[in-house]
Design an enzyme around this catalytic site. Structure first.
Site, PDB file in Angstrom:
ATOM      1  N   LYS A   1     -10.587  -0.147  10.805  1.00 44.73           N
ATOM      2  CA  LYS A   1     -10.842  -1.331   9.968  1.00 44.73           C
ATOM      3  C   LYS A   1     -11.251  -2.527  10.824  1.00 44.73           C
ATOM      4  O   LYS A   1     -11.473  -3.615  10.315  1.00 44.73           O
ATOM      5  CB  LYS A   1      -9.595  -1.692   9.157  1.00 44.73           C
ATOM      6  CG  LYS A   1      -9.237  -0.654   8.090  1.00 44.73           C
ATOM      7  CD  LYS A   1      -8.079  -1.155   7.259  1.00 44.73           C
ATOM      8  CE  LYS A   1      -7.360  -0.065   6.507  1.00 44.73           C
ATOM      9  NZ  LYS A   1      -8.112   0.516   5.417  1.00 44.73           N
TER      10      LYS A   1
ATOM     11  N   ASP B   1       3.044  -4.237   8.135  1.00 42.71           N
ATOM     12  CA  ASP B   1       1.814  -3.478   7.943  1.00 42.71           C
ATOM     13  C   ASP B   1       0.661  -4.465   8.149  1.00 42.71           C
ATOM     14  O   ASP B   1       0.355  -5.278   7.270  1.00 42.71           O
ATOM     15  CB  ASP B   1       1.812  -2.889   6.521  1.00 42.71           C
ATOM     16  CG  ASP B   1       0.486  -2.252   6.150  1.00 42.71           C
ATOM     17  OD1 ASP B   1      -0.467  -2.326   6.958  1.00 42.71           O
ATOM     18  OD2 ASP B   1       0.388  -1.683   5.044  1.00 42.71           O
TER      19      ASP B   1
ATOM     20  N   HIS C   1       0.862  -1.185   0.000  1.00 42.48           N
ATOM     21  CA  HIS C   1       0.000   0.000   0.000  1.00 42.48           C
ATOM     22  C   HIS C   1       0.902   1.240   0.000  1.00 42.48           C
ATOM     23  O   HIS C   1       2.022   1.175   0.527  1.00 42.48           O
ATOM     24  CB  HIS C   1      -0.840  -0.052   1.280  1.00 42.48           C
ATOM     25  CG  HIS C   1      -1.894   0.992   1.405  1.00 42.48           C
ATOM     26  ND1 HIS C   1      -1.630   2.270   1.815  1.00 42.48           N
ATOM     27  CD2 HIS C   1      -3.231   0.949   1.193  1.00 42.48           C
ATOM     28  CE1 HIS C   1      -2.753   2.964   1.847  1.00 42.48           C
ATOM     29  NE2 HIS C   1      -3.751   2.181   1.481  1.00 42.48           N
TER      30      HIS C   1
ATOM     31  N   GLN D   1      -4.627  -5.005   7.149  1.00 43.63           N
ATOM     32  CA  GLN D   1      -5.665  -5.931   6.670  1.00 43.63           C
ATOM     33  C   GLN D   1      -5.590  -7.281   7.371  1.00 43.63           C
ATOM     34  O   GLN D   1      -6.358  -8.195   7.029  1.00 43.63           O
ATOM     35  CB  GLN D   1      -5.545  -6.134   5.150  1.00 43.63           C
ATOM     36  CG  GLN D   1      -5.694  -4.876   4.325  1.00 43.63           C
ATOM     37  CD  GLN D   1      -7.102  -4.275   4.391  1.00 43.63           C
ATOM     38  OE1 GLN D   1      -8.064  -4.891   4.870  1.00 43.63           O
ATOM     39  NE2 GLN D   1      -7.238  -3.044   3.921  1.00 43.63           N
TER      40      GLN D   1
ATOM     41  N   CYS E   1      -4.926   2.601  -3.521  1.00 41.50           N
ATOM     42  CA  CYS E   1      -3.666   3.134  -2.964  1.00 41.50           C
ATOM     43  C   CYS E   1      -2.501   2.179  -3.211  1.00 41.50           C
ATOM     44  O   CYS E   1      -1.600   2.045  -2.367  1.00 41.50           O
ATOM     45  CB  CYS E   1      -3.793   3.459  -1.473  1.00 41.50           C
ATOM     46  SG  CYS E   1      -5.093   4.629  -1.107  1.00 41.50           S
TER      47      CYS E   1
HETATM   48  N1  C6P Z   1      -6.399   0.563   2.831  1.00 44.08           N
HETATM   49  C1  C6P Z   1      -8.271   0.226   1.346  1.00 44.08           C
HETATM   50  O1  C6P Z   1      -9.374   0.512   0.896  1.00 44.08           O
HETATM   51  P1  C6P Z   1      -5.017   3.964   6.981  1.00 44.08           P
HETATM   52  O2  C6P Z   1      -5.659   4.715   5.860  1.00 44.08           O
HETATM   53  O3  C6P Z   1      -3.795   4.648   7.486  1.00 44.08           O
HETATM   54  O4  C6P Z   1      -5.980   3.582   8.054  1.00 44.08           O
HETATM   55  O5  C6P Z   1      -4.530   2.564   6.368  1.00 44.08           O
HETATM   56  C2  C6P Z   1      -3.599   2.548   5.344  1.00 44.08           C
HETATM   57  C3  C6P Z   1      -3.380   1.157   4.837  1.00 44.08           C
HETATM   58  C4  C6P Z   1      -2.135   0.577   4.993  1.00 44.08           C
HETATM   59  N2  C6P Z   1      -1.901  -0.678   4.596  1.00 44.08           N
HETATM   60  C5  C6P Z   1      -2.845  -1.425   4.014  1.00 44.08           C
HETATM   61  C6  C6P Z   1      -2.517  -2.838   3.627  1.00 44.08           C
HETATM   62  C7  C6P Z   1      -4.131  -0.900   3.819  1.00 44.08           C
HETATM   63  O6  C6P Z   1      -5.057  -1.651   3.236  1.00 44.08           O
HETATM   64  C8  C6P Z   1      -4.399   0.425   4.213  1.00 44.08           C
HETATM   65  C9  C6P Z   1      -5.728   1.057   3.943  1.00 44.08           C
HETATM   66  C10 C6P Z   1      -7.738   1.008   2.519  1.00 44.08           C
HETATM   67  O7  C6P Z   1      -7.590  -0.690   0.891  1.00 44.08           O
HETATM   68  C11 C6P Z   1      -7.833   2.479   2.289  1.00 44.08           C
HETATM   69  S1  C6P Z   1      -6.765   3.022   0.995  1.00 44.08           S
END
Ligand code: C6P
Length: 410
Positions: free
Chosen positions: A230, A204, A127, A207, A367
């Site tokens: 999430k 990370d 991401h 997910q 992203c």
């Molecule tokens: N992915 C998706 O729709 P934040 O925005 O900081 O809470 O999370 C960022 C992020 C980092 N790593 C992974 C693997 C992610 O999936 C995400 C967030 C969302 O896929 C929003 S772009």
């Protein structure tokens, strides 16, 4: 049809989520955009409301009853997160705004001591939150950023792991579960390889933490980042887990109030962990809300959440494979995410027609623009599931795909 295999009572769970009662364009809401953000149970909403109605106060500074109650609940939320991921103590748990801020904190602090030519290894499926910080810091500090390649199935290529992680590697930073491909990466194995090469391992977990039991001791990763929103919690609260000896050594990312023990005109002594990394007035209500989300998921049990995700994802995969125009990305064994395209219909058009049927999915690059270039597509449609979704909703989704085909004449 509700699965008979699952131990969870989905209908009881669904009643905890007020938003699932609403309609969209006159149709019952089918919320399949859980990888972007999950819905919130009333237990989380009420915990936040209760805080504001009964003990709203700043933490760690106000010597009055309200301040003490707020401080106790906020600190307790750190302990709940520590228990949730099997960390030693609340001292390992830093609250941030989200995964993005957690990864930035790790990247800024860990790269500050690196020297020109040192290497950082990430992968092609990251991401932007786990790519742009390393990329920009590598540019500023003369470091080399390397990418583990993915194979045709959407798994990390084994040879590429071995080739890229070497004695020159100082940091490996990888996603636990891909938000596009659903790939579940073998973090425990890769951490071992990183440590054999004296590199630090950052994960990370955005997910993964919402969908499977995470045991940071078993993974042995040095840092693990995730977002509250999430996993049934509110927005504005995220987590960075770190090993204590590393956090002790690390320089804070933000300076200011609350992260200090003593300040003179000439110098500053920093606060104890984890407060040394939590500068200024934090997102108190959101932290307490995350604590309530930990309670909720803990009660359901993460093994059950994982099992339910698997059942539902398998069912959705089976149904989507019946649609011969659908191309599915990623491996068979996956998390609760299915990215797909329908012939050459633009994924935004797919999402719009699905929305008209009450089905919320995401379409775009998610992203992950560099990954899109590897997949040789500009974008995908993506359905992502969570513990309150049902097989019946998957059937509605598949019927709505039938409507997309009709609208676009495929
Ligand atoms: N992915 C998706 O729709 P934040 O925005 O900081 O809470 O999370 C960022 C992020 C980092 N790593 C992974 C693997 C992610 O999936 C995400 C967030 C969302 O896929 C929003 S772009």
């Amino acid at each position: 049809m509700l699965s008979t295999k699952t131990i969870m009572d989905i209908e009881t769970i669904r009643k905890d989520f007020p938003i699932l009662q609403r309609k969209v364009h006159g149709k019952p809401l089918v919320y399949f955009d859980n990888a972007a953000t999950s819905q919130k149970p009333k237990q989380v909403i009420e915990a936040i409301e209760f805080y504001y109605k009964n003990y709203n106060a700043n933490i760690h500074r106000s010597i009055h009853q309200l301040g003490e109650e707020a401080t106790a609940k906020y600190e307790e939320a750190h302990q709940k997160v520590a228990d949730f991921i099997n960390a030693d103590s609340y001292q390992n748990i830093i609250f941030t705004k989200n995964t993005t801020e957690s990864l930035n904190l790790a990247a800024y602090s860990l790269t500050s001591n690196l020297k020109k030519g040192d290497e950082i290894v990430i992968s092609q499926m990251e991401h932007h939150s786990n790519l742009v910080p390393w990329q920009q810091l590598a540019k500023q500090r003369g470091l080399k950023l390397k990418f583990i390649e993915i194979d045709e199935d959407g798994n990390l290529d084994k040879n590429s792991i071995e080739k890229n992680i070497t004695k020159k590697t100082r940091i490996v930073s990888l996603t636990h579960v891909s938000n596009v491909l659903g790939t579940i990466n073998p973090i425990e194995k890769i951490t071992k390889i990183a440590h054999e090469n004296n590199a630090l391992m950052v994960v990370d977990g955005a997910q993964a933490a919402p969908h499977m039991p995470v045991d940071v001791k078993k993974l042995d990763a040095d840092f693990y980042a995730f977002s509250g929103h999430k996993m049934l919690g509110p927005t504005g609260i995220g987590v960075l887990y770190g090993k204590k000896e590393l956090l002790d050594e690390m320089q804070p990312f933000l300076y200011g109030g609350e992260m200090i023990r003593e300040v003179t005109f000439g110098d500053t002594k920093f606060n104890d962990l984890p407060w040394k990394f939590e500068a200024g007035t934090m997102n108190i209500a959101e932290g307490i809300g995350l604590g309530a989300a930990m309670d909720y998921l803990g009660k359901v049990g993460m093994k059950h959440v994982q099992q339910r995700d698997k059942e539902l994802t398998n069912y959705a995969m089976k149904r989507l494979k019946e649609v011969k125009e659908a191309k599915i990305y990623g491996p068979e064994e996956r998390g609760a995410v299915i990215s797909f395209n329908l012939n050459n219909i633009h994924p935004h058009d797919v999402a719009q027609v699905l929305d008209s049927e009450g089905v919320a999915i995401r379409a775009g690059h998610h992203c992950c623009m560099p990954l899109m270039s590897v997949l040789k597509v500009p974008a995908t449609a993506r359905a992502s599931f969570y513990l309150y979704n049902t097989e019946k909703e998957v059937d509605v989704f598949i019927n709505a795909i039938g409507k997309v085909k009709k609208v676009f004449g495929v």
